[in-house]
Motif scaffolding. Structure first.
Motif, mmCIF file in Angstrom:
data_model
loop_
_atom_site.group_PDB
_atom_site.id
_atom_site.type_symbol
_atom_site.label_atom_id
_atom_site.label_comp_id
_atom_site.label_asym_id
_atom_site.label_seq_id
_atom_site.Cartn_x
_atom_site.Cartn_y
_atom_site.Cartn_z
ATOM 1 N N ALA A 1 2.792 -4.637 -7.278
ATOM 2 C CA ALA A 1 2.439 -3.291 -6.811
ATOM 3 C C ALA A 1 3.407 -2.262 -7.361
ATOM 4 O O ALA A 1 3.009 -1.161 -7.778
ATOM 5 C CB ALA A 1 2.417 -3.249 -5.283
ATOM 6 N N ALA B 1 2.668 0.826 -9.896
ATOM 7 C CA ALA B 1 3.031 2.200 -9.520
ATOM 8 C C ALA B 1 3.837 2.867 -10.629
ATOM 9 O O ALA B 1 3.574 4.018 -11.000
ATOM 10 C CB ALA B 1 3.818 2.194 -8.209
ATOM 11 N N GLU C 1 0.825 -1.208 0.000
ATOM 12 C CA GLU C 1 0.000 0.000 0.000
ATOM 13 C C GLU C 1 0.861 1.260 0.000
ATOM 14 O O GLU C 1 0.483 2.275 -0.601
ATOM 15 C CB GLU C 1 -0.969 -0.028 1.185
ATOM 16 C CG GLU C 1 -2.026 -1.099 0.996
ATOM 17 C CD GLU C 1 -3.184 -0.995 1.971
ATOM 18 O OE1 GLU C 1 -3.470 0.130 2.439
ATOM 19 O OE2 GLU C 1 -3.803 -2.032 2.241
ATOM 20 N N GLU D 1 1.833 1.652 -3.584
ATOM 21 C CA GLU D 1 0.692 2.179 -4.341
ATOM 22 C C GLU D 1 0.530 3.675 -4.100
ATOM 23 O O GLU D 1 0.342 4.456 -5.041
ATOM 24 C CB GLU D 1 -0.584 1.441 -3.926
ATOM 25 C CG GLU D 1 -1.819 1.916 -4.649
ATOM 26 C CD GLU D 1 -3.078 1.188 -4.185
ATOM 27 O OE1 GLU D 1 -4.168 1.750 -4.398
ATOM 28 O OE2 GLU D 1 -2.985 0.089 -3.618
#
Length: 198
Positions: free
Chosen positions: A125, A129, A57, A60
């Protein structure tokens, strides 16, 4: 991301900041909680997937942040140009190297280096990104007159050059690699603008 954000958002932001300075290993769960001033019990509540979820996260968030910055960089240019955009992207890092050299790094790159080979979700991820950031840069280049077929590859070149130069600059504790990248890549980028669009 200040204290007006909830503990979850503060922890994601804190993880990204810790990863910038010391990689994934620096984003220990206790350190993230302390930096975010969040209750310790909130980790399991918000991140049942543990550190891997938190790292993903943070990656991200970092990709979204980089993508959003592109529009702000373009808005800050008196006359938007590909070289001007690249110089603005690099200037953020040269400024940080001068003010806080130990804290200057890209959390997405750190995640790839530290975990990309062992955690498939983190690799995915990071790829997502970089894709968001690349699409944002490519869109800006297209708006400046770069043909659509070249905008994506040039955006990839800009980001990969920036990431490589940042790595060298951190190792040397000197912005030389970043300033050299701007000087050498700028003319190539501007040459890609289709004639008659300015």
């Amino acid at each position: 991301m200040g204290s007006e954000r909830g503990p979850r958002e503060r922890m994601v932001f804190s993880a990204a900041q810790l990863m910038r300075a010391g990689g994934v290993a620096a984003a220990g769960m206790r350190d993230v909680v302390a930096r975010a001033q969040a209750p310790r019990g909130s980790l399991q509540h918000y991140f049942p997937g543990g550190k891997e979820q938190l790292v993903n996260e943070a990656v991200e968030w970092s990709g979204d942040y980089a993508a959003r910055r592109v529009a702000r960089f373009v808005t800050g240019l008196a006359k938007p140009s590909p070289s001007g955009l690249f110089a603005a992207m690099v200037r953020q890092w040269t400024d940080e190297l001068e003010s806080a050299p130990a804290a200057t790094g890209c959390p997405v790159a750190a995640a790839v280096v530290d975990r990309g080979g062992s955690a498939e979700s983190t690799r995915a991820a990071a790829a997502a990104a970089f894709d968001r950031w690349t699409r944002s840069v490519a869109g800006a280049l297209t708006d400046m007159g770069v043909p659509a077929g070249r905008a994506g590859p040039l955006a990839t070149l800009m980001i990969s050059t920036l990431e490589g130069a940042l790595l060298i600059a951190r190792a040397e504790r000197d912005p030389r690699a970043l300033t050299s990248a701007v000087a050498e890549l700028g003319p190539l980028l501007d040459a890609a603008v289709a004639e008659g669009t300015w």
